[in-house]
Scaffold this active site. Structure first.
Site, PDB file in Angstrom:
ATOM      1  N   GLU A 118      15.656  15.905  -8.071  1.00 33.24           N
ATOM      2  CA  GLU A 118      15.821  15.209  -6.786  1.00 33.24           C
ATOM      3  C   GLU A 118      16.661  16.036  -5.805  1.00 33.24           C
ATOM      4  OE1 GLU A 118      13.958  12.781  -6.269  1.00 33.24           O
ATOM      5  OE2 GLU A 118      13.695  11.638  -8.128  1.00 33.24           O
ATOM      6  N   HIS A 142      22.529   8.933  -7.527  1.00 36.36           N
ATOM      7  CA  HIS A 142      21.309   8.209  -7.884  1.00 36.36           C
ATOM      8  C   HIS A 142      21.425   7.721  -9.321  1.00 36.36           C
ATOM      9  CE1 HIS A 142      17.213   7.093  -8.560  1.00 36.36           C
ATOM     10  NE2 HIS A 142      16.965   8.114  -9.357  1.00 36.36           N
ATOM     11  N   HIS A 144      19.988   4.429 -12.323  1.00 37.67           N
ATOM     12  CA  HIS A 144      18.934   3.481 -12.710  1.00 37.67           C
ATOM     13  C   HIS A 144      19.565   2.202 -13.263  1.00 37.67           C
ATOM     14  CE1 HIS A 144      15.966   7.106 -13.605  1.00 37.67           C
ATOM     15  NE2 HIS A 144      16.264   6.996 -12.321  1.00 37.67           N
ATOM     16  N   GLU A 172      32.522 -10.441  -1.594  1.00 38.33           N
ATOM     17  CA  GLU A 172      32.940  -9.089  -1.235  1.00 38.33           C
ATOM     18  C   GLU A 172      31.764  -8.193  -0.797  1.00 38.33           C
ATOM     19  OE1 GLU A 172      36.321  -7.281  -1.862  1.00 38.33           O
ATOM     20  OE2 GLU A 172      36.695  -9.315  -1.162  1.00 38.33           O
ATOM     21  N   HIS A 213      12.563   1.702  -9.463  1.00 42.03           N
ATOM     22  CA  HIS A 213      13.101   2.994  -9.900  1.00 42.03           C
ATOM     23  C   HIS A 213      14.634   3.008  -9.985  1.00 42.03           C
ATOM     24  CE1 HIS A 213      12.923   7.659  -9.538  1.00 42.03           C
ATOM     25  NE2 HIS A 213      14.059   7.280 -10.068  1.00 42.03           N
TER      26      HIS A 213
HETATM   27  O1  2HA Z   1      16.721  12.681 -13.038  1.00 43.02           O
HETATM   28  O2  2HA Z   1      16.303   9.908 -12.073  1.00 43.02           O
HETATM   29  O3  2HA Z   1      14.566  10.228 -10.116  1.00 43.02           O
HETATM   30  C1  2HA Z   1      15.692  11.821 -13.266  1.00 43.02           C
HETATM   31  C2  2HA Z   1      15.580  10.862 -12.148  1.00 43.02           C
HETATM   32  C3  2HA Z   1      14.572  11.154 -11.128  1.00 43.02           C
HETATM   33 ZN    ZN Z   2      15.582   8.318 -10.875  1.00 43.06          ZN
END
Ligand code: 2HA
Ligand code: ZN
Length: 274
Positions: A118, A142, A144, A172, A213
């Site tokens: 990414e 980023h 998940h 909050e 995602h």
């Molecule tokens: O690194 O999360 O979006 C793997 C991911 C790609």
């Molecule tokens: Zn990801």
């Protein structure tokens, strides 16, 4: 100044945050990525330990205002769960060249590898945030997180609807993300299309939900950026629990949000109020 790059406080802060995210369960396998725009004095403090012999390679995006900047980033295919115990194998420092089109690794990934898949999304978000915050924001994260992903299967993929619901879930929330959260429909990850869609939204928001995602957050430092991710995920978890108990029966009103904004001196995104 240091015997090893690992001794630098910005590297320690990065490793602590990455490990905290892993311990929360937000980074299965190689899921997620983290980048930090290194301060001038921080890069100076480790410069003697960097290797400038590698060739530059294309970023896959043009980030002109990031020319000659350095970033600490996670490696493609590397597991967040290994960052703490094998830091030099799993993260790297990259240098952007003086065109803003290419990068090279100057430290880390000692067993081989490339920066996160990414990287275009990270650098385009950094580029947008550098301008939007006058250089204040340095972290793009980023992850998940389970509940934030789960809500994208049942709620309309609409920034206003999702923001309003998350604001309602915890008092909050509007204090922590007064601008709200941008939502990106499902797209193939790793490419230019998702990077462009995200960086467009990053002009306005500090957090973006990628449907089915994960979440992208931007912030000033490691603690604030982690805290934003944590707050969004917690609000999403409350929503999942509320739904599992039969759904919302009463909630915070928009007048309530306006009162809160007044008392806390916040500018709430009026587009997201009714
Ligand atoms: O690194 O999360 O979006 C793997 C991911 C790609
Ligand atoms: Zn990801």
């Amino acid at each position: 100044m240091y015997n090893s790059v690992l001794e630098a406080p910005f590297v320690k802060g990065y490793v602590k945050m990455a490990n905290e995210g892993y311990e929360r369960g937000w980074h299965e396998r190689n899921g997620g990525n983290l980048s930090y725009r290194i301060k001038k004095e921080e890069i100076e403090s480790v410069k003697a330990l960097l290797d400038f012999s590698k060739e530059f390679t294309p970023i896959g995006a043009t980030v002109e205002n990031l020319k000659n900047e350095y970033f600490l980033v996670s490696g493609s295919g590397k597991f967040f769960g290994n960052i703490k115990s094998a830091t030099e194998e799993n993260i790297c420092i990259v240098e952007v060249d003086d065109t803003g089109k290419n990068y090279r690794i100057v430290w880390g990934l000692v067993a081989g590898g490339r920066p996160t898949s990414e990287l275009p999304a990270h650098l385009m978000n950094h580029s947008v945030k550098l301008t939007a915050t006058n250089g204040e924001h340095r972290v793009i994260y980023h992850a998940h997180p389970v509940n934030a992903i789960a809500i994208t299967f049942v709620l309309p993929l609409d920034s206003k609807i999702i923001t309003h619901l998350l604001w309602e879930m915890m008092t909050e929330c509007p204090v922590i993300f007064p601008q709200g959260i941008g939502v990106v429909e499902w797209m193939v990850p790793g490419g230019e299309k998702i990077a462009i869609a995200s960086s467009e939204l990053m002009k306005k928001f500090d957090a973006i939900l990628w449907a089915h995602h994960g979440v992208f957050c931007s912030g000033i430092d490691f603690d604030l950026t982690f805290g934003l991710m944590d707050t969004i995920e917690k609000a999403a978890e409350i929503y999942v629990k509320v739904q599992s108990m039969g759904g919302i029966k009463q909630s915070i009103t928009d007048d309530g949000f306006r009162e809160l904004a007044k008392d806390f001196g916040l500018t709430l995104n009026e587009d997201f109020l009714n």
